[in-house]
Design a protein around this motif. Structure first.
Motif, PDB file in Angstrom:
ATOM      1  N   LEU A  66       0.819  -1.210   0.000  1.00  0.00           N
ATOM      2  CA  LEU A  66       0.000   0.000   0.000  1.00  0.00           C
ATOM      3  C   LEU A  66       0.855   1.262   0.000  1.00  0.00           C
ATOM      4  O   LEU A  66       0.534   2.251  -0.673  1.00  0.00           O
ATOM      5  N   THR A  67       1.964   1.244   0.739  1.00  0.00           N
ATOM      6  CA  THR A  67       2.847   2.412   0.786  1.00  0.00           C
ATOM      7  C   THR A  67       3.467   2.691  -0.575  1.00  0.00           C
ATOM      8  O   THR A  67       3.490   3.839  -1.046  1.00  0.00           O
ATOM      9  N   ALA A  68       3.963   1.643  -1.227  1.00  0.00           N
ATOM     10  CA  ALA A  68       4.575   1.822  -2.547  1.00  0.00           C
ATOM     11  C   ALA A  68       3.555   2.349  -3.554  1.00  0.00           C
ATOM     12  O   ALA A  68       3.849   3.257  -4.351  1.00  0.00           O
ATOM     13  N   ALA A  69       2.334   1.803  -3.523  1.00  0.00           N
ATOM     14  CA  ALA A  69       1.301   2.252  -4.449  1.00  0.00           C
ATOM     15  C   ALA A  69       0.900   3.699  -4.166  1.00  0.00           C
ATOM     16  O   ALA A  69       0.683   4.487  -5.102  1.00  0.00           O
ATOM     17  N   ALA A  70       0.808   4.071  -2.903  1.00  0.00           N
ATOM     18  CA  ALA A  70       0.421   5.440  -2.547  1.00  0.00           C
ATOM     19  C   ALA A  70       1.457   6.451  -3.023  1.00  0.00           C
ATOM     20  O   ALA A  70       1.103   7.512  -3.566  1.00  0.00           O
ATOM     21  N   VAL A  71       2.723   6.136  -2.857  1.00  0.00           N
ATOM     22  CA  VAL A  71       3.782   7.032  -3.319  1.00  0.00           C
ATOM     23  C   VAL A  71       3.719   7.185  -4.837  1.00  0.00           C
ATOM     24  O   VAL A  71       3.836   8.287  -5.383  1.00  0.00           O
ATOM     25  N   GLY A  72       3.520   6.069  -5.544  1.00  0.00           N
ATOM     26  CA  GLY A  72       3.414   6.129  -7.001  1.00  0.00           C
ATOM     27  C   GLY A  72       2.237   6.974  -7.448  1.00  0.00           C
ATOM     28  O   GLY A  72       2.335   7.748  -8.411  1.00  0.00           O
ATOM     29  N   LEU A  73       1.104   6.863  -6.754  1.00  0.00           N
ATOM     30  CA  LEU A  73      -0.088   7.633  -7.110  1.00  0.00           C
ATOM     31  C   LEU A  73       0.149   9.131  -6.919  1.00  0.00           C
ATOM     32  O   LEU A  73      -0.225   9.943  -7.775  1.00  0.00           O
ATOM     33  N   ILE A  74       0.777   9.515  -5.830  1.00  0.00           N
ATOM     34  CA  ILE A  74       1.032  10.933  -5.565  1.00  0.00           C
ATOM     35  C   ILE A  74       2.023  11.502  -6.575  1.00  0.00           C
ATOM     36  O   ILE A  74       1.832  12.617  -7.087  1.00  0.00           O
ATOM     37  N   VAL A  75       3.056  10.733  -6.898  1.00  0.00           N
ATOM     38  CA  VAL A  75       4.036  11.195  -7.885  1.00  0.00           C
ATOM     39  C   VAL A  75       3.371  11.403  -9.240  1.00  0.00           C
ATOM     40  O   VAL A  75       3.589  12.421  -9.920  1.00  0.00           O
ATOM     41  N   CYS A  76       2.531  10.454  -9.663  1.00  0.00           N
ATOM     42  CA  CYS A  76       1.835  10.591 -10.955  1.00  0.00           C
ATOM     43  C   CYS A  76       0.886  11.780 -10.947  1.00  0.00           C
ATOM     44  O   CYS A  76       0.749  12.470 -11.962  1.00  0.00           O
ATOM     45  N   ALA A  77       0.223  12.033  -9.813  1.00  0.00           N
ATOM     46  CA  ALA A  77      -0.692  13.167  -9.731  1.00  0.00           C
ATOM     47  C   ALA A  77       0.037  14.482  -9.938  1.00  0.00           C
ATOM     48  O   ALA A  77      -0.536  15.452 -10.446  1.00  0.00           O
ATOM     49  N   ILE A  78       1.301  14.519  -9.574  1.00  0.00           N
ATOM     50  CA  ILE A  78       2.101  15.738  -9.743  1.00  0.00           C
ATOM     51  C   ILE A  78       2.628  15.858 -11.173  1.00  0.00           C
ATOM     52  O   ILE A  78       2.718  16.952 -11.733  1.00  0.00           O
ATOM     53  N   ILE A  79       2.924  14.717 -11.811  1.00  0.00           N
ATOM     54  CA  ILE A  79       3.578  14.727 -13.125  1.00  0.00           C
ATOM     55  C   ILE A  79       2.597  14.898 -14.275  1.00  0.00           C
ATOM     56  O   ILE A  79       2.841  15.673 -15.203  1.00  0.00           O
ATOM     57  N   VAL A  80       1.439  14.181 -14.246  1.00  0.00           N
ATOM     58  CA  VAL A  80       0.594  14.078 -15.444  1.00  0.00           C
ATOM     59  C   VAL A  80      -0.346  15.244 -15.724  1.00  0.00           C
ATOM     60  O   VAL A  80      -0.941  15.267 -16.807  1.00  0.00           O
ATOM     61  N   PRO A  81      -0.555  16.244 -14.833  1.00  0.00           N
ATOM     62  CA  PRO A  81      -1.509  17.304 -15.180  1.00  0.00           C
ATOM     63  C   PRO A  81      -1.185  18.092 -16.439  1.00  0.00           C
ATOM     64  O   PRO A  81      -2.034  18.839 -16.931  1.00  0.00           O
ATOM     65  N   ARG A  82       0.019  17.932 -16.990  1.00  0.00           N
ATOM     66  CA  ARG A  82       0.298  18.606 -18.263  1.00  0.00           C
ATOM     67  C   ARG A  82      -0.544  18.006 -19.401  1.00  0.00           C
ATOM     68  O   ARG A  82      -0.688  18.628 -20.463  1.00  0.00           O
ATOM     69  N   TYR A  83      -1.077  16.802 -19.190  1.00  0.00           N
ATOM     70  CA  TYR A  83      -2.053  16.240 -20.130  1.00  0.00           C
ATOM     71  C   TYR A  83      -3.427  16.736 -19.686  1.00  0.00           C
ATOM     72  O   TYR A  83      -4.039  16.187 -18.773  1.00  0.00           O
ATOM     73  N   ARG A  84      -3.928  17.779 -20.335  1.00  0.00           N
ATOM     74  CA  ARG A  84      -5.061  18.537 -19.830  1.00  0.00           C
ATOM     75  C   ARG A  84      -6.405  17.955 -20.285  1.00  0.00           C
ATOM     76  O   ARG A  84      -6.655  17.781 -21.482  1.00  0.00           O
ATOM     77  N   LEU A  85      -7.258  17.666 -19.302  1.00  0.00           N
ATOM     78  CA  LEU A  85      -8.616  17.210 -19.587  1.00  0.00           C
ATOM     79  C   LEU A  85      -9.540  18.368 -19.938  1.00  0.00           C
ATOM     80  O   LEU A  85     -10.566  18.175 -20.587  1.00  0.00           O
ATOM     81  N   GLN A  86      -9.190  19.565 -19.522  1.00  0.00           N
ATOM     82  CA  GLN A  86     -10.042  20.726 -19.750  1.00  0.00           C
ATOM     83  C   GLN A  86     -10.292  20.946 -21.237  1.00  0.00           C
ATOM     84  O   GLN A  86     -11.374  21.370 -21.642  1.00  0.00           O
ATOM     85  N   CYS A  87      -9.290  20.638 -22.072  1.00  0.00           N
ATOM     86  CA  CYS A  87      -9.420  20.850 -23.516  1.00  0.00           C
ATOM     87  C   CYS A  87     -10.503  19.955 -24.124  1.00  0.00           C
ATOM     88  O   CYS A  87     -11.113  20.309 -25.130  1.00  0.00           O
ATOM     89  N   VAL A  88     -10.719  18.784 -23.518  1.00  0.00           N
ATOM     90  CA  VAL A  88     -11.681  17.832 -24.062  1.00  0.00           C
ATOM     91  C   VAL A  88     -13.082  18.419 -24.076  1.00  0.00           C
ATOM     92  O   VAL A  88     -13.851  18.254 -25.032  1.00  0.00           O
ATOM     93  N   GLU A  89     -13.454  19.140 -23.019  1.00  0.00           N
ATOM     94  CA  GLU A  89     -14.815  19.637 -22.867  1.00  0.00           C
ATOM     95  C   GLU A  89     -15.148  20.756 -23.844  1.00  0.00           C
ATOM     96  O   GLU A  89     -16.312  21.123 -23.998  1.00  0.00           O
ATOM     97  N   LYS A  90     -14.146  21.330 -24.501  1.00  0.00           N
ATOM     98  CA  LYS A  90     -14.373  22.455 -25.405  1.00  0.00           C
ATOM     99  C   LYS A  90     -14.665  22.009 -26.837  1.00  0.00           C
ATOM    100  O   LYS A  90     -14.954  22.834 -27.691  1.00  0.00           O
ATOM    101  N   LEU A  91     -14.585  20.707 -27.108  1.00  0.00           N
ATOM    102  CA  LEU A  91     -14.784  20.225 -28.463  1.00  0.00           C
ATOM    103  C   LEU A  91     -16.263  20.193 -28.842  1.00  0.00           C
ATOM    104  O   LEU A  91     -17.119  19.858 -28.017  1.00  0.00           O
TER     105      LEU A  91
END
Length: 540
Positions: free
Chosen positions: A384-409
Motif C-alpha cells: 500500500l505504501t509503494a502504491a500510494a507514493v506512485g499515485l502521488i508522484v503521478c498526480a504531480i507529473i501528469v496534469p500537463r495532459y489537460r482534460l479541460q481541452c476535451v470539454e471544449k470540443l
C-alpha cells in the motif's frame, strides 16, 4: 467559457427524463446486487483459501474480461441495436450469478470454481458496460451529461453503502450462496425496463460496418485522437496505483483488522457514503476550479489515505479514511468518465469507451496482480505504501495532459462535405478508394501549410483514412496534392457522416492557405484491377 461563468445544471435534472429515471433506478438496484456479490465472493475466497495471491486474483478475474472483450463489445454496440445487446448481457449475468448461487448453497464451490464463475459473470459485465455508457448520451442532452454520469456515480456509491452492509447481514444470516442468488434477482428490473423500451434505432442509408472493420476503425480513431489519449494517460496514472487498495482491502479487513463479514461491509459502506458526499460536492467544485485540478487534488488525497491505511489498524479511523477515499475516488472516476464520453463523436462512442474501459480494467488487472504479488513477498503495508507514493508522484507529473481541452470540443456532425459528380457508381464493397485534393499554395507559406495539414491528417485518419499523404509538385511548387486512401466505397461514404464541426475548424485552418480562385479540386478514384472501366456499375 470558464468554469466560473458556466450556468450550473442540477445534479438531479436528468431524472426528469422518464426513461433515464427508470433505467437509473433499476440499475441502482442491480448495482447493489453487484456490490453484494463482490463482498460475498471476496469473503468466500478468503474462507476457501488464505493465499493473498488467490484473493488478489479475484480482482484480476473480474477485470480480465474487460481487457479481452471490451473492444469487440464496443464494435458490436456501434453496429447493432444497443437495447437488444443489453438484454442479452443482462440475461447472461442473471444466469451466471444464479449458477454460482446454486452451487454455493449446495456446498460445491472450490477456489478455482469461484474464480471461473466470477470470470463468467465479468464477461457479461464487460460486454454490457461499454454499451451502457454509450447509451447515456442518447437519454440526456449534452449539457446534462456530467449530471447523468454523476447520478450513475451516486447510484454506484449508494450501492457501495448499502450493498456491502446488506451482504454482511445476509452472509451472517443465510450464507454466501444467498448473496449470489439475490444478485441474480437484481438483474430482473433492468431486463424489464429494457424490454418495455421502444428504442428507435438510428438509420443509415449505408450498410452496417463489418465486425473486424468496426474494430479497426475504433483502434484507428483512438490512435489518432490526442485528446482521447489524454484521458487514457490520466486513467493509467490513477488506476495502476489506486488498484492496490481495491485488491488488498479484503485482506486488510480480515487479516489486519480481524473483521467479520459485517465489519468489512461497514468499511465499504463508509467508502460508499464518501462517494455520495462527493457526488454533492463535485458539481459545485466543477464551477470553482478546473477538471484538471480536481483530478490531481483527488488523486493526491487518495494517495494520502492509502498511506494512512498502510499503517493504521484502528477500525473507526479506517472508516473515516474510507469516507475520504470515497470522495476522492468518485471525483476522479466521474471526471474521467465524462471526459471519455465527451472526447468522441457518437458514431464511435461505444468503441472509444470500450478502449477506455480496456485501459481501466487492464490497469486494475495488472495492478491487482502486481500489488498482490508484492504483498505476498513482503506485506500489505509495504504494498500500500509503494502504491500510494506512485499515485502521488503521478498526480504531480501528469496534469500537463489537460482534460479541460476535451470539454471544449464540438463533436456534432458537420455534414459540410459534398459528393463530386461522377459517371460510375461503385458498389459499397468496392475499394480501396483514393481521394485527392489539389491545393494552390504560395510557396512562401508552404511550411506553415504543411504544419496545418499534418494536424488535419489526424482528423482524416480518425474518420476512416488508412493512408494519408501530402505531395508538392516539383515542376510547379505552388501545387500541393493531398491523398487519402480509404478501405472501401462504403467506408468513404461514412466519412461524410463522421466529419465533425471540430474537424471542420481544422480543415478550414488548412484551407485558408489555398490561393486559387476555385475551391481545392477533389477527385475520387476506385481501385481498377478486374474492372471494366467502360461499363458503369449498377448491380452490386
Amino acid at each position: 467559457m470558464s468554469a466560473s461563468t458556466t450556468t450550473p445544471i442540477s445534479t438531479w435534472s436528468p431524472l426528469r427524463q422518464s426513461l433515464f429515471r427508470a433505467l437509473w433506478m433499476a440499475s441502482a438496484v442491480s448495482t447493489i446486487g453487484t456490490w453484494m456479490h463482490d463482498v460475498g465472493a471476496a469473503w468466500l475466497m478468503t474462507s476457501l483459501s488464505p493465499s493473498p495471491f488467490l484473493v488478489a486474483l479475484m480482482q484480476a478475474a473480474s477485470s480480465l474480461p474487460f481487457f479481452l472483450l471490451a473492444l469487440p463489445a464496443g464494435a458490436i454496440a456501434d453496429v447493432i441495436d444497443r437495447r437488444r445487446m443489453l438484454l442479452f448481457t443482462q440475461g447472461w449475468m442473471l444466469l451466471a450469478a444464479g449458477l454460482l448461487g446454486g452451487l454455493t448453497v449446495a456446498g460445491m464451490v472450490t477456489p478455482w470454481m469461484l474464480l471461473i464463475l466470477t470470470f463468467a459473470l465479468s464477461v457479461g459485465s464487460a460486454v454490457n458496460m461499454p454499451v451502457w455508457q454509450a447509451l447515456i448520451p442518447e437519454l440526456v442532452v449534452k449539457e446534462e451529461l456530467p449530471s447523468a454520469v454523476t447520478l450513475n456515480g451516486i447510484a454506484i456509491n449508494l450501492s457501495r453503502s448499502i450493498g456491502p452492509a446488506v451482504a454482511g447481514i445476509v452472509i451472517a444470516a443465510a450464507g454466501t450462496g444467498m448473496v449470489f442468488l439475490l444478485n441474480a434477482a437484481s438483474f430482473v428490473g433492468v431486463i424489464l425496463v429494457l424490454y418495455r423500451w421502444e428504442r428507435v434505432p438510428q438509420k443509415s442509408a449505408l450498410p452496417a460496418e463489418r465486425f473486424i472493420g468496426a474494430i479497426q476503425a475504433g483502434i484507428r480513431y483512438a490512435r489518432f485522437a490526442p485528446l482521447l489519449q489524454t484521458v487514457f494517460i490520466r486513467t493509467v496514472a490513477y488506476i495502476l496505483f489506486g488498484s492496490a487498495l481495491f485488491a488488498l482491502l479484503p485482506l486488510l479487513g480480515r487479516k489486519e483488522l480481524g473483521l467479520d463479514a459485517l465489519g468489512y461491509g461497514l468499511i465499504l459502506g463508509f467508502w460508499g457514503i464518501g462517494g455520495l458526499a462527493g457526488a454533492f460536492i463535485l458539481p459545485k467544485a466543477r464551477q470553482k476550479t478546473s477538471i484538471d485540478r480536481l483530478v490531481a487534488g483527488a488523486s493526491v488525497l487518495m494517495g494520502a489515505m492509502m498511506l494512512i491505511l498502510a499503517s493504521v489498524r484502528n477500525f473507526y479511523l479506517v472508516c473515516g479514511v474510507m469516507f475520504l477515499v470515497g470522495i476522492a475516488s468518485l471525483t476522479v472516476m466521474v471526471s474521467l468518465s465524462v471526459s471519455a464520453q465527451t472526447a468522441v463523436p457518437s458514431w464511435v462512442r461505444a468503441r472509444a469507451l470500450a478502449i477506455h474501459m480496456l485501459v481501466f480494467q487492464g490497469c486494475i488487472a495488472l495492478g491487482s496482480l502486481l500489488w498482490g504479488a508484492i504483498a505476498q513477498r513482503t506485506d500489505i503495508s509495504t504494498a500500500l505504501t509503494a502504491a500510494a507514493v506512485g499515485l502521488i508522484v503521478c498526480a504531480i507529473i501528469v496534469p500537463r495532459y489537460r482534460l479541460q481541452c476535451v470539454e471544449k470540443l464540438d463533436l456534432s456532425a458537420s455534414l459540410h462535405w459534398h459528393q463530386p459528380a461522377r459517371t460510375i457508381e461503385p458498389c459499397p464493397q468496392d475499394g480501396p478508394v483514393l481521394i485527392t485534393l489539389e491545393y494552390r499554395i504560395d510557396p512562401a507559406n508552404g511550411e506553415e501549410f504543411t504544419k496545418a495539414m499534418q494536424v488535419l491528417s489526424k482528423s482524416r485518419r480518425r474518420d476512416g483514412a488508412i493512408q494519408w499523404g501530402l505531395f508538392q509538385d516539383l515542376s510547379e511548387p505552388s501545387r500541393f496534392v493531398e491523398t487519402i486512401v480509404v478501405e472501401s466505397w462504403a467506408e468513404h461514404n461514412r466519412q461524410f457522416e463522421r466529419v465533425t464541426k471540430a474537424d471542420r475548424v481544422i480543415e478550414e485552418r488548412a484551407r485558408a492557405f489555398h490561393i486559387g480562385n476555385e475551391p481545392p479540386k477533389v477527385s475520387q478514384m476506385i481501385y481498377a484491377e478486374g474492372r471494366d472501366s467502360r461499363i458503369p456499375r449498377q448491380n452490386c
